[in-house]
Design a protein around this motif. Structure first.
Motif, PDB file in Angstrom:
ATOM      1  N   MET B   1       0.839  -1.198   0.000  1.00 12.86           N
ATOM      2  CA  MET B   1       0.000   0.000   0.000  1.00 12.86           C
ATOM      3  C   MET B   1       0.877   1.252   0.000  1.00 12.86           C
ATOM      4  O   MET B   1       1.817   1.344   0.781  1.00 12.86           O
ATOM      5  N   VAL B   2       0.571   2.172  -0.897  1.00 19.36           N
ATOM      6  CA  VAL B   2       1.285   3.444  -0.940  1.00 19.36           C
ATOM      7  C   VAL B   2       0.275   4.550  -0.648  1.00 19.36           C
ATOM      8  O   VAL B   2      -0.629   4.814  -1.446  1.00 19.36           O
ATOM      9  N   ARG B   3       0.455   5.182   0.524  1.00 18.49           N
ATOM     10  CA  ARG B   3      -0.502   6.224   0.922  1.00 18.49           C
ATOM     11  C   ARG B   3      -0.069   7.570   0.346  1.00 18.49           C
ATOM     12  O   ARG B   3       1.033   8.038   0.603  1.00 18.49           O
ATOM     13  N   ILE B   4      -0.983   8.157  -0.431  1.00 21.41           N
ATOM     14  CA  ILE B   4      -0.662   9.376  -1.179  1.00 21.41           C
ATOM     15  C   ILE B   4      -1.409  10.571  -0.621  1.00 21.41           C
ATOM     16  O   ILE B   4      -2.630  10.517  -0.427  1.00 21.41           O
ATOM     17  N   LEU B   5      -0.670  11.654  -0.378  1.00 22.19           N
ATOM     18  CA  LEU B   5      -1.308  12.931  -0.041  1.00 22.19           C
ATOM     19  C   LEU B   5      -1.088  13.877  -1.212  1.00 22.19           C
ATOM     20  O   LEU B   5       0.056  14.139  -1.588  1.00 22.19           O
ATOM     21  N   LEU B   6      -2.175  14.344  -1.804  1.00 26.60           N
ATOM     22  CA  LEU B   6      -2.088  15.226  -2.976  1.00 26.60           C
ATOM     23  C   LEU B   6      -2.352  16.665  -2.563  1.00 26.60           C
ATOM     24  O   LEU B   6      -3.450  16.999  -2.109  1.00 26.60           O
ATOM     25  N   ILE B   7      -1.339  17.510  -2.722  1.00 27.45           N
ATOM     26  CA  ILE B   7      -1.479  18.930  -2.375  1.00 27.45           C
ATOM     27  C   ILE B   7      -1.564  19.722  -3.678  1.00 27.45           C
ATOM     28  O   ILE B   7      -0.616  19.755  -4.459  1.00 27.45           O
ATOM     29  N   GLY B   8      -2.689  20.363  -3.909  1.00 30.27           N
ATOM     30  CA  GLY B   8      -2.900  21.080  -5.168  1.00 30.27           C
ATOM     31  C   GLY B   8      -3.871  20.299  -6.025  1.00 30.27           C
ATOM     32  O   GLY B   8      -3.620  19.144  -6.359  1.00 30.27           O
ATOM     33  N   CYS B   9      -4.998  20.925  -6.347  1.00 32.44           N
ATOM     34  CA  CYS B   9      -6.021  20.208  -7.108  1.00 32.44           C
ATOM     35  C   CYS B   9      -6.483  21.050  -8.294  1.00 32.44           C
ATOM     36  O   CYS B   9      -7.655  21.139  -8.608  1.00 32.44           O
ATOM     37  N   GLY B  10      -5.498  21.686  -8.963  1.00 33.93           N
ATOM     38  CA  GLY B  10      -5.784  22.390 -10.213  1.00 33.93           C
ATOM     39  C   GLY B  10      -5.704  21.404 -11.365  1.00 33.93           C
ATOM     40  O   GLY B  10      -5.948  20.209 -11.199  1.00 33.93           O
ATOM     41  N   SER B  11      -5.320  21.911 -12.531  1.00 32.50           N
ATOM     42  CA  SER B  11      -5.304  21.075 -13.731  1.00 32.50           C
ATOM     43  C   SER B  11      -4.430  19.824 -13.565  1.00 32.50           C
ATOM     44  O   SER B  11      -4.848  18.711 -13.884  1.00 32.50           O
ATOM     45  N   VAL B  12      -3.221  19.994 -13.016  1.00 37.01           N
ATOM     46  CA  VAL B  12      -2.313  18.851 -12.876  1.00 37.01           C
ATOM     47  C   VAL B  12      -2.802  17.885 -11.796  1.00 37.01           C
ATOM     48  O   VAL B  12      -2.815  16.670 -11.990  1.00 37.01           O
ATOM     49  N   GLY B  13      -3.239  18.437 -10.674  1.00 36.80           N
ATOM     50  CA  GLY B  13      -3.728  17.591  -9.585  1.00 36.80           C
ATOM     51  C   GLY B  13      -4.937  16.768 -10.026  1.00 36.80           C
ATOM     52  O   GLY B  13      -5.014  15.564  -9.758  1.00 36.80           O
ATOM     53  N   ARG B  14      -5.863  17.419 -10.728  1.00 34.07           N
ATOM     54  CA  ARG B  14      -7.045  16.682 -11.216  1.00 34.07           C
ATOM     55  C   ARG B  14      -6.626  15.642 -12.253  1.00 34.07           C
ATOM     56  O   ARG B  14      -7.164  14.543 -12.297  1.00 34.07           O
ATOM     57  N   GLY B  15      -5.665  16.012 -13.116  1.00 36.23           N
ATOM     58  CA  GLY B  15      -5.136  15.039 -14.082  1.00 36.23           C
ATOM     59  C   GLY B  15      -4.578  13.822 -13.369  1.00 36.23           C
ATOM     60  O   GLY B  15      -4.808  12.684 -13.783  1.00 36.23           O
ATOM     61  N   PHE B  16      -3.868  14.050 -12.271  1.00 38.61           N
ATOM     62  CA  PHE B  16      -3.308  12.934 -11.519  1.00 38.61           C
ATOM     63  C   PHE B  16      -4.413  12.039 -10.952  1.00 38.61           C
ATOM     64  O   PHE B  16      -4.322  10.811 -11.010  1.00 38.61           O
ATOM     65  N   LEU B  17      -5.468  12.640 -10.430  1.00 42.92           N
ATOM     66  CA  LEU B  17      -6.576  11.835  -9.898  1.00 42.92           C
ATOM     67  C   LEU B  17      -7.216  10.990 -11.004  1.00 42.92           C
ATOM     68  O   LEU B  17      -7.541   9.817 -10.802  1.00 42.92           O
ATOM     69  N   LYS B  18      -7.377  11.602 -12.187  1.00 43.45           N
ATOM     70  CA  LYS B  18      -7.955  10.840 -13.314  1.00 43.45           C
ATOM     71  C   LYS B  18      -7.048   9.677 -13.705  1.00 43.45           C
ATOM     72  O   LYS B  18      -7.513   8.564 -13.975  1.00 43.45           O
ATOM     73  N   VAL B  19      -5.742   9.950 -13.745  1.00 45.70           N
ATOM     74  CA  VAL B  19      -4.787   8.917 -14.153  1.00 45.70           C
ATOM     75  C   VAL B  19      -4.760   7.779 -13.124  1.00 45.70           C
ATOM     76  O   VAL B  19      -4.755   6.599 -13.482  1.00 45.70           O
ATOM     77  N   ILE B  20      -4.759   8.132 -11.851  1.00 48.24           N
ATOM     78  CA  ILE B  20      -4.757   7.104 -10.801  1.00 48.24           C
ATOM     79  C   ILE B  20      -6.012   6.243 -10.916  1.00 48.24           C
ATOM     80  O   ILE B  20      -5.968   5.020 -10.801  1.00 48.24           O
ATOM     81  N   SER B  21      -7.129   6.892 -11.183  1.00 49.20           N
ATOM     82  CA  SER B  21      -8.379   6.158 -11.317  1.00 49.20           C
ATOM     83  C   SER B  21      -8.315   5.192 -12.510  1.00 49.20           C
ATOM     84  O   SER B  21      -8.677   4.021 -12.391  1.00 49.20           O
ATOM     85  N   ARG B  22      -7.815   5.702 -13.658  1.00 50.12           N
ATOM     86  CA  ARG B  22      -7.723   4.865 -14.865  1.00 50.12           C
ATOM     87  C   ARG B  22      -6.750   3.718 -14.709  1.00 50.12           C
ATOM     88  O   ARG B  22      -6.923   2.660 -15.328  1.00 50.12           O
TER      89      ARG B  22
END
Lengths: 328, 328
Positions: B1-22
């Motif tokens: 398990m890798v616990r991730i804290l994402l700081i910043g939820c603009g274009s790049v942060g949202r892109g990261f969430l989409k990529v992680i989901s995919r």
């Protein structure tokens, strides 16, 4: 300490010895202490479990100082080593002698780095499975594109991306001939002769100009990157020997050129080598002996890379990268 | 398990969430089990130590569902995480708020991946030294060239090579403007307006067109790759706003174009950003919003790479590559 056994002492093998010699200090400071315990060519070799001096090996190689009683298979059995580097010439049909060398080195419990396409063309999944089962690594960046990073580019800089297709120029000899034909509108046979005189084309050029070399690299890419299980028989191959100056002129007049492209596509599962019209503004319209590849992926989009596809030091650079990847 | 804290939820942060989901399934099969334990933007956030659903975070972000009582610094102190991903906007002068975020995350014992140039421009060696002393990693592929791999290309595919120079196109906005000026011979101001209407240039475009963005990337490359210790004050910077259609026409008539090039050379120690004449057959004569780089090395010779320099998913692809590099 990383004990290295080098099998094959032609252009690539000698390039590797030169590179190891030049980079010895850097490698030690990076925590890798390479020790060349043995070197062989097809007629003999040298070994010393305490380490050979790469420069001394190069001198002996040049002056007939290899011990003729030493054979590659003997050394593989007899010497203790951590990584075997296989640089013998490619045989795309049998994979030999590299295939046997690699198997025996893995059996001895050593990691293997190869610049020899043959064994991977003939039995990619067999060799990789064999290595994996023993917890060993088989690395082969130098088999495709020389100093142009492509396998490690995809594996280490585009990790997590799905690769839809790879299209590229993987044979510098063909690209040189086509570049010259484009510029001078000379006939193929004329430019081939010129390339042979310059040492860019072999005396028997068929392996390059008929597209076999490119096809072999595609087979490795398809197996390594695209999760396919394919061999040479699965590649549709057309070479460049039938391209006329008239065809080239027609192409250039319309803003195109002709290049020998190797391509593998995931959706169709097709592997093709063929002369293709390429717009002069397309990144694959490269000149001279360069190699290039366009990789289409799901996340990163299109990534293009080009570099020197051949050369003794350049190919050794790819082997060095594999070595550092294994031991740092 | 890798616990991730994402700081910043603009274009790049949202892109990261989409990529992680995919890529969730793929990541799990690769032995990485990512769990998003917290996400923040400048106004609030969400957290759940058992894991947030990336799609649900995206929905809440779009509909104002973030908890305003949560701040980035609070979560960094409070939540347990293995890797912090910093995607807040670049401030090339202070490095804030990213600089503080990254320091605090390293202090908490977490690895850090950042797409934010600011902290690295301001204190590259301080942050890297701080991470190293604690046995942690600080990764930053996404700060230069988006989905064009460059830092990892050099570190992971050209290992052992000495890099003599890096020349490149690191700003897609400038390259788009210059490509259009080349094609249409319109004045700069006209094309800038067009680029702003298309969303390719910002309302305040000075950061891009004056070469500041390119200079920041050069500073990161020089510190990371060339063993230099440099900041923005060490870069000679000239932007593209003074390029006239007449200059562009003169260039094109002679087989050249004009591109905004960032270059760093080891022998002189010089960092420069300036509009340069580039032959149309040179690999850096690329078009549109692409990024490109030509790397000169001692062993591999010249290696050229190009790719998409920006974009939400593309930049997230670089972050994903760093993540996979850390945990596989």
């Amino acid at each position: 300490m990383v004990r290295i056994l080098l099998i094959g002492c032609g252009s690539v093998g000698r390039g590797f010895l030169k590179v190891i010699s030049r980079k010895m200090e850097w490698l030690r400071s990076a925590g890798i202490d390479p020790v060349i315990v043995g070197v062989t060519d097809s007629k003999g070799g040298l070994y010393d479990e305490n380490g050979l001096d790469p420069e001394d090996v190069l001198r002996k190689k040049a002056t007939g100082g290899f011990d003729n009683s030493i054979s590659s298979l003997d050394l593989i059995e007899k010497v203790d080593f951590d990584v075997g580097i296989e640089t013998t010439p490619t045989n795309a049909e049998t994979g030999e002698p590299g295939l046997t060398h690699i198997k025996k080195m893995l059996e001895r419990g050593a990691n293997v780095i190869t610049s020899n396409k043959g064994p991977l063309i003939v039995d990619f999944h067999g060799l990789c499975g064999f290595a994996k089962k023993r917890g060993l690594s088989l690395k082969y960046e130098a088999t495709v594109g020389g100093a142009m990073p492509l396998i490690s580019l995809i594996e280490k800089t585009l990790a997590g991306n799905e690769v839809y297709s790879i299209e590229g120029i993987f044979n510098g000899t063909c690209n040189y001939i086509l570049s010259r034909m484009e510029k001078e509108l000379f006939p193929f046979s004329h430019v081939l002769l010129e390339a042979q005189e310059l040492g860019i084309a072999e005396k028997d050029p068929s392996y390059d100009i008929e597209g076999i070399d490119t096809a072999g690299k595609l087979v490795i890419l398809a197996n390594a990157i695209m999760d396919m299980k394919v061999g040479m028989k699965d590649v549709e191959i057309r070479g460049i020997s039938e391209i006329t100056p008239e065809a080239m002129e027609l192409a250039t007049r319309n803003g195109y050129t002709i290049r020998l492209i190797g391509e593998v596509r995931k959706n169709t599962g097709k592997l093709r080598v063929y002369p293709r019209l390429v717009s002069k503004s397309h990144p694959l319209a490269i000149y001279g002996t360069l190699n290039a590849a366009l990789v289409k992926t799901d996340l990163a989009g299109e990534v293009f890379v080009s570099g020197r596809g051949a050369g003794s030091i350049e190919t050794a650079s790819a082997i060095l990268n594999d070595l550092i990847g294994l031991y740092s």
